[in-house]
Design a protein around this motif. Structure first.
Motif, mmCIF file in Angstrom:
data_model
loop_
_atom_site.group_PDB
_atom_site.id
_atom_site.type_symbol
_atom_site.label_atom_id
_atom_site.label_comp_id
_atom_site.label_asym_id
_atom_site.label_seq_id
_atom_site.Cartn_x
_atom_site.Cartn_y
_atom_site.Cartn_z
ATOM 1 N N ALA A 1 0.790 -1.049 0.353
ATOM 2 C CA ALA A 1 0.168 -0.364 -0.381
ATOM 3 C C ALA A 1 1.129 1.317 0.096
ATOM 4 O O ALA A 1 0.935 1.960 -0.762
ATOM 5 N N GLU A 2 1.920 1.671 0.632
ATOM 6 C CA GLU A 2 2.373 2.570 0.792
ATOM 7 C C GLU A 2 3.100 3.084 -0.608
ATOM 8 O O GLU A 2 3.775 3.872 -0.810
ATOM 9 N N HIS A 3 4.229 1.596 -1.638
ATOM 10 C CA HIS A 3 4.550 1.714 -2.513
ATOM 11 C C HIS A 3 3.509 2.148 -3.163
ATOM 12 O O HIS A 3 4.629 2.895 -3.721
ATOM 13 N N SER A 4 2.062 1.638 -3.259
ATOM 14 C CA SER A 4 1.536 2.044 -4.242
ATOM 15 C C SER A 4 0.932 3.548 -4.031
ATOM 16 O O SER A 4 0.799 4.410 -5.425
ATOM 17 N N VAL A 5 0.839 4.099 -3.061
ATOM 18 C CA VAL A 5 0.733 5.422 -2.516
ATOM 19 C C VAL A 5 1.661 6.128 -2.951
ATOM 20 O O VAL A 5 1.300 7.439 -3.715
ATOM 21 N N ALA A 6 3.152 5.967 -2.906
ATOM 22 C CA ALA A 6 4.250 6.566 -3.470
ATOM 23 C C ALA A 6 4.297 6.941 -4.884
ATOM 24 O O ALA A 6 4.890 7.750 -5.409
ATOM 25 N N THR A 7 3.821 5.752 -5.464
ATOM 26 C CA THR A 7 4.091 6.093 -6.747
ATOM 27 C C THR A 7 2.737 6.616 -7.506
ATOM 28 O O THR A 7 3.135 7.210 -8.532
ATOM 29 N N ARG A 8 1.308 6.399 -6.919
ATOM 30 C CA ARG A 8 0.763 7.001 -7.523
ATOM 31 C C ARG A 8 0.463 8.266 -7.119
ATOM 32 O O ARG A 8 0.579 10.268 -8.152
ATOM 33 N N GLN A 9 1.314 9.282 -6.162
ATOM 34 C CA GLN A 9 1.736 10.278 -5.979
ATOM 35 C C GLN A 9 3.133 10.580 -6.664
ATOM 36 O O GLN A 9 2.734 11.997 -6.762
ATOM 37 N N GLU A 10 3.818 10.015 -7.154
ATOM 38 C CA GLU A 10 4.754 10.791 -7.819
ATOM 39 C C GLU A 10 4.308 10.760 -9.422
ATOM 40 O O GLU A 10 4.935 12.085 -9.776
ATOM 41 N N LYS A 11 3.203 9.901 -9.536
ATOM 42 C CA LYS A 11 2.663 10.584 -10.904
ATOM 43 C C LYS A 11 2.269 11.205 -11.211
ATOM 44 O O LYS A 11 2.730 12.215 -11.394
ATOM 45 N N ILE A 12 1.770 12.010 -10.071
ATOM 46 C CA ILE A 12 0.622 13.191 -9.641
ATOM 47 C C ILE A 12 1.785 14.411 -9.877
ATOM 48 O O ILE A 12 1.689 15.370 -10.262
#
Length: 130
Positions: free
Chosen positions: A102-113
């Protein structure tokens, strides 16, 4: 002598008409070039706006996905708090893996944003400069 004066006057009129025609033709060419340049800039701005809207839609979608992921994470946390021992017994061993994912997914999405927001800022600046 009067015939010579009339002939000179005709020549003068013909010369003026020719000069006026050339001047008018040059002006028409300049106007046509300016119209083409304006149309090109307008098209470029429209393409920039379309790209901006697409990127904004992607950012909105990613933010919604991030909110859904956070909500799911909050739901899992609330289930644990409710004290469902059976649920906890099965989820507890896998929790570190779920948390890391979940943390990895959130970090990835935040980077995309972040990347999309930078691109939007660059496109907006470029559109404003044109």
């Amino acid at each position: 002598n009067q015939a010579s004066a009339t002939e000179n006057e005709h020549e003068r009129i013909a010369t003026l008409e020719q000069a006026l025609g050339q001047q008018q033709s040059g002006t028409e060419e300049k106007v046509a070039k300016l119209l083409l340049a304006v149309a090109g800039e307008k098209n470029r701005a429209e393409v920039g706006q379309q790209t901006l809207r697409k990127h904004q839609a992607v950012i909105k979608d990613l933010r919604e996905q991030l909110a859904a992921a956070r909500a799911t994470s909050a739901y899992t946390a609330s289930m644990e708090k409710m004290g469902d021992k059976t649920c906890l017994d099965t989820q507890l061993p896998a929790e570190p893996t779920f948390r890391i994912d979940a943390e990895h997914s959130v970090a990835t999405r935040q980077e995309k944003i972040k990347n999309l927001q930078q691109e939007i800022d660059e496109l907006t600046a470029e559109a404003n400069n044109q």
